[in-house]
Write a protein that holds these residues in place. Structure first.
Motif, PDB file in Angstrom:
ATOM      1  N   LYS A 189      37.535  35.985  33.452  1.00 35.44           N
ATOM      2  CA  LYS A 189      37.288  36.440  34.817  1.00 35.44           C
ATOM      3  C   LYS A 189      36.538  35.411  35.545  1.00 35.44           C
ATOM      4  O   LYS A 189      36.609  35.419  36.826  1.00 35.44           O
ATOM      5  N   ILE A 190      35.551  34.438  35.061  1.00 34.29           N
ATOM      6  CA  ILE A 190      35.239  33.456  36.066  1.00 34.29           C
ATOM      7  C   ILE A 190      36.278  32.499  36.353  1.00 34.29           C
ATOM      8  O   ILE A 190      36.434  32.129  37.765  1.00 34.29           O
ATOM      9  N   LYS A 191      37.107  31.937  35.347  1.00 36.61           N
ATOM     10  CA  LYS A 191      37.970  30.952  35.824  1.00 36.61           C
ATOM     11  C   LYS A 191      39.082  31.544  36.769  1.00 36.61           C
ATOM     12  O   LYS A 191      39.319  30.842  37.618  1.00 36.61           O
ATOM     13  N   PHE A 192      39.670  32.696  36.525  1.00 40.87           N
ATOM     14  CA  PHE A 192      40.488  33.418  37.335  1.00 40.87           C
ATOM     15  C   PHE A 192      39.749  34.306  38.310  1.00 40.87           C
ATOM     16  O   PHE A 192      40.233  35.503  38.253  1.00 40.87           O
ATOM     17  N   LYS A 193      38.743  33.982  39.082  1.00 42.29           N
ATOM     18  CA  LYS A 193      38.082  34.967  39.762  1.00 42.29           C
ATOM     19  C   LYS A 193      38.810  35.773  40.884  1.00 42.29           C
ATOM     20  O   LYS A 193      38.581  36.829  41.475  1.00 42.29           O
ATOM     21  N   ASP A 194      39.937  35.089  41.194  1.00 43.24           N
ATOM     22  CA  ASP A 194      40.628  35.855  42.372  1.00 43.24           C
ATOM     23  C   ASP A 194      42.051  36.398  41.969  1.00 43.24           C
ATOM     24  O   ASP A 194      42.948  36.930  42.763  1.00 43.24           O
ATOM     25  N   ALA A 195      42.180  36.465  40.518  1.00 44.47           N
ATOM     26  CA  ALA A 195      43.428  37.026  39.931  1.00 44.47           C
ATOM     27  C   ALA A 195      43.112  38.706  40.302  1.00 44.47           C
ATOM     28  O   ALA A 195      42.112  39.216  40.097  1.00 44.47           O
ATOM     29  N   SER A 196      44.458  39.105  40.557  1.00 45.87           N
ATOM     30  CA  SER A 196      44.282  40.691  40.905  1.00 45.87           C
ATOM     31  C   SER A 196      43.960  41.240  39.271  1.00 45.87           C
ATOM     32  O   SER A 196      43.414  42.476  39.349  1.00 45.87           O
ATOM     33  N   THR A 197      44.663  40.920  38.124  1.00 43.80           N
ATOM     34  CA  THR A 197      44.069  41.448  36.901  1.00 43.80           C
ATOM     35  C   THR A 197      43.945  40.603  35.892  1.00 43.80           C
ATOM     36  O   THR A 197      44.849  39.300  35.924  1.00 43.80           O
ATOM     37  N   VAL A 198      43.109  40.715  34.828  1.00 43.66           N
ATOM     38  CA  VAL A 198      42.931  39.832  33.726  1.00 43.66           C
ATOM     39  C   VAL A 198      43.021  40.982  32.602  1.00 43.66           C
ATOM     40  O   VAL A 198      42.259  41.698  32.477  1.00 43.66           O
ATOM     41  N   VAL A 199      44.257  40.860  31.626  1.00 41.38           N
ATOM     42  CA  VAL A 199      44.353  41.797  30.698  1.00 41.38           C
ATOM     43  C   VAL A 199      44.323  41.038  29.082  1.00 41.38           C
ATOM     44  O   VAL A 199      45.112  40.160  29.230  1.00 41.38           O
ATOM     45  N   ILE A 200      43.681  41.518  28.251  1.00 41.79           N
ATOM     46  CA  ILE A 200      43.689  41.017  26.885  1.00 41.79           C
ATOM     47  C   ILE A 200      44.407  41.972  26.260  1.00 41.79           C
ATOM     48  O   ILE A 200      43.905  42.972  25.704  1.00 41.79           O
ATOM     49  N   TYR A 201      45.524  41.697  25.403  1.00 42.56           N
ATOM     50  CA  TYR A 201      46.382  42.684  24.572  1.00 42.56           C
ATOM     51  C   TYR A 201      45.464  42.892  23.442  1.00 42.56           C
ATOM     52  O   TYR A 201      44.998  42.195  22.703  1.00 42.56           O
TER      53      TYR A 201
END
Length: 353
Positions: free
Chosen positions: A59-71
């Motif tokens: 979430k820090i690395k990809f702070k501007d991503a719309s979603t971060v999902v861990i399967y």
């Protein structure tokens, strides 16, 4: 609809670090939308603290991503992601466990959540072996690919390695994710690229591509040895390697996609002449040379390997093989000794037709 497949060695979760660097996705409402999907080994998922640290890092690395999902983690999933996972689990290739990720389905998921790019991250063990002092040990690898949702093609594909982790795998996973967070440099373009410009011709006459096994890829000194030898032998400045942690050209990413598709269908490594021909046309090359080094131990898990080096030369204009040479260590060697043996063979005994 064309489907591209990526083989993922999933037996299918990292340490929170603060990042504020240009590697992060740029903060702008005009930027294309990016989503992130992570697949982890089942044993990593069992450690909730490690998974939480992984999530924080992403979430820090990809702070501007719309979603971060861990399967497979404990967080609720969106209907779009549940639909996507249903397709993953019902793929015939994933009957026993998830080992194939269909990029066509991943692109459909990106389209459903209105993302322009999907970043796919997988962390899995490889090369299990016995250590007298600590028991079973695993080498681990982390693959990171970026898929353009519109064109359904790779725009980046990188890999990192970690040697000698314990059966819990968690420490290795933390280190791999931290390395990715620091070293992953891709950012989305300000404007979506025209699909016609995805492959740009380069003014070169001869292209060389290299395919290496994990046991070489995970050793930076051996990887550098291969890159240097090939560069000097063929007098080329760029040596694309499948799959290292260097940025890839659009043409090489397209080749990776073709190889991934054919290999997943046959569940073994497949490099077709036609794929090399298309790469040659994309790079405006008169010749394409493919160097494929494979580990042919057939299941042995000690520290010695029998290595084979296949060299193919293709004429893109006629779509014909014009040369093939095979070098073999002939016996099991330590990986450094075997790699150096094959590189010496390439340097001293191989000649272009």
């Amino acid at each position: 609809m064309k489907k591209l497949l990526v083989i993922v060695c999933l037996l299918l979760g990292l340490h929170s670090i603060g990042l504020a660097s240009p590697n992060d996705l740029a903060d702008s409402s005009d930027q294309p939308q990016v989503s992130v999907v992570l697949f982890l080994d089942k044993k990593i998922l069992e450690d909730s603290k490690t998974v939480a640290k992984i999530r924080d890092t992403l979430k820090i690395k990809f702070k501007d991503a719309s979603t971060v999902v861990i399967y497979g983690d404990e967080q609720a999933k969106t209907p779009e992601f549940l639909d996507y996972i249903d397709k993953v689990k019902t793929d015939p290739a994933n009957e026993k466990n998830i080992k194939v990720i269909n990029i066509g389905d991943l692109a459909n998921y990106g389209q459903a959540i209105k993302s322009d790019y999907v970043i796919l991250i997988t962390i899995s063990p490889c090369n299990a072996y016995w250590n007298f002092w600590s028991g079973v040990r695993f080498d681990m690898k982390e693959s990171v690919s970026v898929i353009d949702v519109t064109s359904r093609k790779y725009v980046e594909y990188l890999r990192w390695y970690k040697e000698g982790t314990n059966p819990m795998l968690t420490e290795g996973a933390k280190e791999l994710v931290n390395n990715m967070a620091i070293d992953f440099h891709w950012t989305p373009p300000v404007e979506k690229p025209d699909k016609k410009n995805n492959v740009q011709a380069e003014e070169i006459k001869h292209s060389v591509v290299v395919f290496l096994p994990d046991i070489i890829l995970e050793k930076p000194d051996l990887l550098d040895k291969v890159r240097k030898t090939v560069s000097e032998k063929f007098r080329v400045s760029e040596v694309p390697i499948y799959v290292d942690n260097k940025p890839k050209s659009p043409a090489f990413l397209d080749l990776i996609g073709r190889v991934g598709t054919d290999s997943a269908k046959q569940q073994t490594f497949i490099l077709k002449k036609e794929s090399l021909t298309e790469y040659g046309k994309a790079t405006n090359s008169n010749l394409v040379t493919a160097i494929v080094i494979s580990n042919i131990n057939f299941g042995d898990d000690d520290f010695s390997y029998r290595l084979k080096e296949d060299i193919f030369v293709v004429d893109p204009e006629t779509n014909k093989y014009i040369s093939n040479v095979v070098f073999d260590t002939g016996k099991k060697m330590k990986r450094q000794e075997g790699t150096e043996f094959l590189m010496n063979k390439l340097q001293n005994e191989f000649n272009l037709p």
